[in-house]
Design a protein around this motif. Structure first.
Motif, PDB file in Angstrom:
ATOM      1  N   VAL A 181       0.851  -1.184   0.000  1.00  0.00           N
ATOM      2  CA  VAL A 181       0.000   0.000   0.000  1.00  0.00           C
ATOM      3  C   VAL A 181       0.885   1.230   0.000  1.00  0.00           C
ATOM      4  CG1 VAL A 181      -1.827  -1.181   1.269  1.00  0.00           C
ATOM      5  CG2 VAL A 181      -0.117   0.145   2.520  1.00  0.00           C
ATOM      6  N   ARG A 211      -7.427  -4.347   8.059  1.00  0.00           N
ATOM      7  CA  ARG A 211      -6.799  -4.124   6.759  1.00  0.00           C
ATOM      8  C   ARG A 211      -6.862  -5.388   5.911  1.00  0.00           C
ATOM      9  NH1 ARG A 211      -3.346   0.443   6.236  1.00  0.00           N
ATOM     10  NH2 ARG A 211      -3.274  -0.211   4.062  1.00  0.00           N
ATOM     11  N   GLN A 217      -6.378   0.358  -3.093  1.00  0.00           N
ATOM     12  CA  GLN A 217      -5.144   0.834  -2.467  1.00  0.00           C
ATOM     13  C   GLN A 217      -3.992   0.941  -3.471  1.00  0.00           C
ATOM     14  OE1 GLN A 217      -5.343  -0.982   1.937  1.00  0.00           O
ATOM     15  NE2 GLN A 217      -6.004  -2.407   0.352  1.00  0.00           N
ATOM     16  N   ALA A 230      -6.102   3.367   2.739  1.00  0.00           N
ATOM     17  CA  ALA A 230      -6.295   2.154   3.534  1.00  0.00           C
ATOM     18  C   ALA A 230      -7.701   1.627   3.337  1.00  0.00           C
ATOM     19  CB  ALA A 230      -6.048   2.432   5.021  1.00  0.00           C
TER      20      ALA A 230
END
Length: 359
Positions: A181, A211, A217, A230
């Motif tokens: 990410v 997550r 992302q 996120a």
């Protein structure tokens, strides 16, 4: 080009059938081809739709479109295309292609394969972010009201009694794998389902979210310039999220990740019900056009199901090809980059999806 036909790869599956019904409601004149490995399974749906037929289609064949008697004007993939064979089969023939199924790793690979193709003569639309690009399209649209963005958070509240197709299970089957990410403007690896993040969904309650890997992302930092994005998911049954998190954190999910335990894993993840509301919260933190650091938030609610919202995401991209052809270029298109916010909002509202700003 007038679009007269569309091939739905996986067209009589859970999501595919929902897409087919929406297309029929909006475009009664368009011929729908319901493609799959067992076309007889789609005969009843084809009769219900009218102006529709079933065709044999296997996305793992070397050239999946080769045996079709007549080529469609658009290919819309609502089933996994694991080796990009359906994608490349469409690209070679100059047929517009829409995909709503790819997780991040497969999306990266598919984009590169299209880039490597010698002659791309049609739009290749990747709408594989959460709910066929709906969440990311809204986030990208709202991000345009900021001059710079520090963070975009996408919170997903999944109803355990919701309808779901087997493709969604395969997607979740990879939840133990670390993924990349952007955080603070830098690429970083994240372990999934570790620390819980408490998130409030107005009029519903607060839930622990975790997550996990989604294409949002990967795409949103590039589309919006956000320094961090996120995506987190939680369940209306809090025990499900806690148990899944524990299995991932303790390494148990990895231990049972082989084919021998596929039935066990899918039994834990795939228990679809008759449908339940699907909720998404979007938070954007950045500097507004007025030069003020602020956080703005929105709530998206589909009272029908996540399957319905996914189908709407596919419909929005199909509608773009049908009604905005003059502005649709050939080559790679990321849905959240090319879809107008107003177009998305109009179609969501017309199909009973509520989008409201959280105050």
């Amino acid at each position: 080009m007038t679009i007269q036909s569309v091939l739905l790869a996986g067209g009589y599956g859970v999501v595919g059938a929902e897409v087919a019904r929406l297309i029929r409601q909006n475009y009664p004149e368009i011929n729908i081809l319901l493609g799959g490995r067992s076309p007889g399974s789609g005969d009843d749906l084809a009769k219900q739709l009218g102006n529709a037929i079933t065709v044999h289609l296997d996305s793992t064949d070397e050239d999946p479109l080769a045996d079709l008697k007549k080529l469609p004007d658009v290919v819309l993939a609502v089933v996994n295309d694991p080796n990009d064979q359906l994608l490349l089969s469409s690209v070679r023939r100059g047929i517009p292609y829409i995909d709503v199924t790819r997780w991040t790793e497969r999306l990266r690979r598919a984009i590169q394969r299209v880039k490597d193709a010698e002659d791309v003569r049609a739009p290749v639309v990747f709408s594989s972010s959460w709910m066929a690009g709906v969440a990311a399209t809204l986030a990208a649209g709202y991000a345009r009201t900021f001059s710079s963005i520090e963070q975009i958070d996408i919170g997903i509240l999944y109803a355990t009694k919701d309808r779901a197709g087997p493709n969604s299970v395969e997607y979740m089957d990879r939840i133990h794998l670390p993924f990349e990410v952007f955080d603070g403007g830098e690429p970083t690896m994240v372990k999934p389902f570790q620390k819980a993040h408490r998130t409030n969904f107005p009029q519903t309650g607060s839930f622990n979210l975790y997550r996990f890997d989604t294409p949002d992302q990967f795409t949103l930092p590039r589309v919006t310039g956000a320094r961090g994005v996120a995506a987190r998911i939680g369940f209306d049954d809090s025990l499900s999220g806690a148990l899944l998190s524990a299995l991932v954190r303790l390494g148990i999910w990895k231990m049972i990740s082989g084919d021998a335990f596929r039935g066990l894993r899918h039994g834990m993840l795939f228990n679809p019900g008759e449908g339940a509301p699907h909720r998404i919260r979007i938070d954007i933190d950045g500097v507004t056009e007025r030069g003020v650091q602020e956080q703005h938030s929105w709530l998206i609610t589909d009272p029908e199901s996540q399957t319905h919202m996914t189908a709407l995401g596919a419909l929005i991209q199909f509608d773009r090809l049908v009604n905005f052809q003059e502005s649709v270029e050939n080559g790679i298109q990321i849905a959240e980059e090319v879809t107008h916010l107003d177009h998305c909002l109009t179609m969501l509202k017309a199909n009973s999806v509520e989008v409201s700003k959280i105050t």
